[in-house]
Design a protein around this motif. Structure first.
Motif, PDB file in Angstrom:
ATOM      1  N   UNK A  38       1.435   8.209  -9.549  1.00  0.00           N
ATOM      2  CA  UNK A  38       1.063   6.896  -9.036  1.00  0.00           C
ATOM      3  C   UNK A  38       1.422   6.912  -7.667  1.00  0.00           C
ATOM      4  N   UNK A  39       2.468   7.363  -7.227  1.00  0.00           N
ATOM      5  CA  UNK A  39       2.982   7.459  -5.863  1.00  0.00           C
ATOM      6  C   UNK A  39       3.625   8.658  -5.428  1.00  0.00           C
ATOM      7  N   UNK A  59       5.772   9.215 -11.352  1.00  0.00           N
ATOM      8  CA  UNK A  59       4.673   8.627 -12.494  1.00  0.00           C
ATOM      9  C   UNK A  59       5.346   7.634 -13.162  1.00  0.00           C
ATOM     10  N   UNK A  60       4.478   7.124 -14.163  1.00  0.00           N
ATOM     11  CA  UNK A  60       5.154   6.066 -14.901  1.00  0.00           C
ATOM     12  C   UNK A  60       6.275   6.266 -15.926  1.00  0.00           C
ATOM     13  N   UNK A  61       6.454   7.579 -16.213  1.00  0.00           N
ATOM     14  CA  UNK A  61       7.821   8.066 -16.724  1.00  0.00           C
ATOM     15  C   UNK A  61       8.838   8.828 -16.268  1.00  0.00           C
ATOM     16  N   UNK A  62       8.414   9.593 -15.249  1.00  0.00           N
ATOM     17  CA  UNK A  62       8.994  10.578 -14.446  1.00  0.00           C
ATOM     18  C   UNK A  62       8.725  10.697 -13.044  1.00  0.00           C
ATOM     19  N   UNK A  63       9.878  11.551 -12.439  1.00  0.00           N
ATOM     20  CA  UNK A  63       9.862  11.932 -11.035  1.00  0.00           C
ATOM     21  C   UNK A  63       9.801  13.202 -11.121  1.00  0.00           C
ATOM     22  N   UNK A 124       8.747   5.493  -2.414  1.00  0.00           N
ATOM     23  CA  UNK A 124       9.139   5.795  -3.705  1.00  0.00           C
ATOM     24  C   UNK A 124      10.397   5.308  -3.978  1.00  0.00           C
ATOM     25  N   UNK A 125      11.358   5.329  -3.334  1.00  0.00           N
ATOM     26  CA  UNK A 125      12.692   4.799  -3.476  1.00  0.00           C
ATOM     27  C   UNK A 125      12.474   3.323  -4.056  1.00  0.00           C
ATOM     28  N   UNK A 126      11.682   2.618  -3.370  1.00  0.00           N
ATOM     29  CA  UNK A 126      11.589   1.187  -3.706  1.00  0.00           C
ATOM     30  C   UNK A 126      11.293   0.555  -4.959  1.00  0.00           C
ATOM     31  N   UNK A 127      10.200   1.649  -5.609  1.00  0.00           N
ATOM     32  CA  UNK A 127       9.713   1.506  -6.889  1.00  0.00           C
ATOM     33  C   UNK A 127      10.856   1.810  -7.807  1.00  0.00           C
ATOM     34  N   UNK A 130      13.560  -0.885  -8.023  1.00  0.00           N
ATOM     35  CA  UNK A 130      13.063  -1.830  -8.612  1.00  0.00           C
ATOM     36  C   UNK A 130      13.148  -1.667 -10.271  1.00  0.00           C
ATOM     37  N   UNK A 131      12.778  -0.605 -10.606  1.00  0.00           N
ATOM     38  CA  UNK A 131      12.915   0.048 -12.211  1.00  0.00           C
ATOM     39  C   UNK A 131      14.164  -0.144 -12.460  1.00  0.00           C
ATOM     40  N   UNK A 132      15.251   0.447 -11.707  1.00  0.00           N
ATOM     41  CA  UNK A 132      16.620   0.219 -12.242  1.00  0.00           C
ATOM     42  C   UNK A 132      17.042  -1.092 -12.252  1.00  0.00           C
ATOM     43  N   UNK A 133      16.544  -2.094 -11.752  1.00  0.00           N
ATOM     44  CA  UNK A 133      16.698  -3.523 -11.718  1.00  0.00           C
ATOM     45  C   UNK A 133      15.987  -4.342 -12.725  1.00  0.00           C
ATOM     46  N   UNK A 134      15.382  -3.411 -13.310  1.00  0.00           N
ATOM     47  CA  UNK A 134      14.487  -4.230 -14.535  1.00  0.00           C
ATOM     48  C   UNK A 134      13.201  -4.932 -13.988  1.00  0.00           C
ATOM     49  N   UNK A 135      12.868  -4.569 -12.618  1.00  0.00           N
ATOM     50  CA  UNK A 135      11.519  -5.253 -12.297  1.00  0.00           C
ATOM     51  C   UNK A 135      10.539  -4.137 -12.368  1.00  0.00           C
ATOM     52  N   UNK A 136       9.355  -4.237 -12.372  1.00  0.00           N
ATOM     53  CA  UNK A 136       8.174  -3.435 -12.191  1.00  0.00           C
ATOM     54  C   UNK A 136       7.355  -3.752 -10.731  1.00  0.00           C
TER      55      UNK A 136
END
Length: 139
Positions: A38-39, A59-63, A124-127, A130-136
């Protein structure tokens, strides 16, 4: 300046690719069972702080980190669900981004990059944050 001119300048003066090569994308997506990249960001330093071509893929499920080997690319992947914290350490010639899991476990991934790659790695870090904070973030 248009994007094509920017890409030519990057290639000429940095001797670095301006986009993720198809062979890297294919290796990462193959390691992920066909899930898409994705990025991405070029992280241009190795563990010894020498210039290298290492790709950070999200990716949607992995780095994943993809490193060049003699025959192609070695892909080390970390499930995003294991990431609990992201740490960044600035340096004079480059930064280090560390993906951490549970306390007292070794780092899940360590990414080193020059200031030239800062903006791409920050995306990449930002995304991830955001995921760690529960946002997409929309793809």
């Amino acid at each position: 300046m248009n994007r094509t001119m920017d890409q030519k300048i990057i290639r000429k003066y940095t001797d670095q690719p301006d986009r993720m090569p198809g062979s890297v994308r294919a290796a990462v997506e193959d390691a992920w069972g066909g899930r898409p990249v994705l990025l991405y960001a070029l992280t241009d330093l190795d563990a010894g702080m020498r210039l290298a071509e290492v790709w950070l893929a999200l990716g949607p499920e992995a780095v994943a980190l993809a490193r060049k080997n003699g025959r192609g690319w070695t892909v080390d992947s970390v499930p995003r669900e294991r990431i609990r914290e992201i740490s960044e350490t600035p340096g004079l010639s480059g930064n280090t981004l560390t993906l951490l899991g549970e306390p007292d476990e070794p780092a899940l991934a360590v990414v080193r990059y020059t200031h030239r790659q800062r903006r791409a790695v920050e995306n990449v870090r930002f995304v991830l944050e955001q995921g760690l904070e529960g946002r997409s973030v929309p793809e």
